[in-house]
Design a protein around this motif. Structure first.
Motif, mmCIF file in Angstrom:
data_model
loop_
_atom_site.group_PDB
_atom_site.id
_atom_site.type_symbol
_atom_site.label_atom_id
_atom_site.label_comp_id
_atom_site.label_asym_id
_atom_site.label_seq_id
_atom_site.Cartn_x
_atom_site.Cartn_y
_atom_site.Cartn_z
ATOM 1 N N UNK A 65 5.325 14.132 11.530
ATOM 2 C CA UNK A 65 5.854 12.698 11.470
ATOM 3 C C UNK A 65 4.609 12.157 11.295
ATOM 4 N N UNK A 66 4.332 11.566 10.006
ATOM 5 C CA UNK A 66 3.012 10.699 9.783
ATOM 6 C C UNK A 66 3.212 9.266 9.457
ATOM 7 N N UNK A 67 2.310 8.538 9.512
ATOM 8 C CA UNK A 67 2.266 7.190 9.335
ATOM 9 C C UNK A 67 2.884 6.620 7.897
ATOM 10 N N UNK A 68 4.263 6.035 7.936
ATOM 11 C CA UNK A 68 4.616 5.699 6.619
ATOM 12 C C UNK A 68 3.784 4.869 5.731
ATOM 13 N N UNK A 69 3.056 4.025 6.489
ATOM 14 C CA UNK A 69 1.945 3.312 5.504
ATOM 15 C C UNK A 69 0.912 4.102 4.950
ATOM 16 N N UNK A 70 0.159 5.111 5.523
ATOM 17 C CA UNK A 70 -0.416 6.137 5.096
ATOM 18 C C UNK A 70 0.155 6.741 3.840
ATOM 19 N N UNK A 71 1.470 7.072 4.184
ATOM 20 C CA UNK A 71 2.242 8.130 3.171
ATOM 21 C C UNK A 71 2.540 7.259 1.826
ATOM 22 N N UNK A 72 2.663 5.979 2.051
ATOM 23 C CA UNK A 72 2.851 5.077 0.651
ATOM 24 C C UNK A 72 1.886 4.135 0.521
ATOM 25 N N UNK A 73 0.365 4.402 0.861
ATOM 26 C CA UNK A 73 -0.430 3.554 0.556
ATOM 27 C C UNK A 73 -0.199 2.148 0.375
ATOM 28 N N UNK A 74 -0.835 1.463 -0.633
ATOM 29 C CA UNK A 74 -0.485 -0.036 -0.624
ATOM 30 C C UNK A 74 0.940 -0.435 -1.012
ATOM 31 N N UNK A 75 2.114 0.503 -0.873
ATOM 32 C CA UNK A 75 3.226 -0.222 -1.305
ATOM 33 C C UNK A 75 3.783 -0.904 -0.211
ATOM 34 N N UNK A 76 4.184 -1.891 -0.093
ATOM 35 C CA UNK A 76 4.695 -2.828 0.681
ATOM 36 C C UNK A 76 6.054 -2.046 1.609
#
Length: 279
Positions: free
Chosen positions: A20-31
């Motif tokens: 279970x990884x950070x969603x922000x890291x997994x989607x980069x700059x996508x809000x």
């Protein structure tokens, strides 16, 4: 145990554990308001990511794509940080198919980050040994070089525990490697040595983009991970192979997706067919 059967090739997903990884890291700059519509997120801002190897049976061979999380490779702090709630049950999964780790002929490593490579080795009386002793382990030369000599950024994911004990089994390639209907192609992007798989079996095609499209929600070529070392290479490769796959009405398969094992996209990026993961 979900399956995808072509004319002469069978794919089956095995339980290799979960992170279970950070969603922000997994989607980069996508809000977050955009990506969270497409992929579930928990109250810690983490998304579920499977680490499930694909067993491919083709050309008379048992071929494993990636190796899962293994067992006993992470300490408690690592399990907590990476959200590892479940380790691999690969042995029992293979046993259901009347197979053993010794029956695996090839392990195809699209890249060797820890969440793909932890299942390659195990401890035996204080010594690291191969989990798949009779297999040839295939990865790109670039990936293998960095695995053993990581830089200041990549040393957090390339662990010596995942390559010591398998050195004699590793075979590398520069641009392309193939066996029967399966091709491995070096793309770079997520890592410098990252590769994808293309399977062409008569009129049926499978595209496995590994971590340049880790889930169905990463279908937009511009939606790349903060984990990607070379994001522009990821974008160009994803765009190229999405166009190729869609033109062939191909199945796109996943190692990490917690929702789908495989999907088909139309020209507008909408899912037209799918194989869901059974929970």
């Amino acid at each position: 145990m979900e399956k995808l059967e072509l004319r002469n090739v069978k794919l089956q997903w095995l339980n290799g554990g979960v992170t279970h990884l950070d969603g922000g890291a997994m989607f980069g700059v996508v809000p977050k308001p955009l990506w969270s519509r497409k992929y579930a997120v928990n109250d810690k801002n983490q998304i579920e990511l499977r680490t499930d190897p694909i067993l491919i049976q083709a050309a008379g061979k048992n071929i494993l794509v990636e190796s899962g999380m293994g067992n006993g490779k992470l300490n408690e702090k690592q399990k907590r940080n990476f959200g590892v709630l479940e380790e691999s049950s690969l042995d029992s999964e293979l046993e259901k198919l009347d197979l053993k780790p010794e029956d695996i002929d090839y392990v195809l490593m699209t890249h060797m980050h820890f969440d793909h490579a932890c299942g390659l080795t195990k401890d035996s009386d204080g010594e690291l040994v191969s989990v798949f002793p009779n297999a040839k382990i295939i990865t790109s030369q670039v990936e293998w070089d960095e695995m053993r000599n990581p830089n200041i950024r990549s040393k957090s994911t390339y662990w010596k525990e995942n390559w010591q004990g398998i050195e004699q089994q590793v075979e590398t390639f520069e641009k392309e490697w193939s066996i029967g209907p399966i091709k491995m192609l070096h793309t770079g992007g997520h890592s410098d040595g990252h590769s994808i798989l293309i399977i062409e079996d008569e009129e049926m095609t499978v595209v496995h983009m590994a971590d340049i499209m880790p889930t169905h929600a990463h279908q937009n070529p511009l939606w790349v991970m903060a984990y990607d070392d070379y994001p522009m290479d990821s974008i160009f490769a994803k765009q190229k192979w999405l166009e190729f796959g869609i033109s062939k009405e191909a199945w796109f398969t996943f190692y990490h997706d917690a929702v789908y094992r495989a999907v088909k996209f139309d020209q507008d990026g909408k899912i037209t067919d799918s194989i869901a993961r059974k929970k």
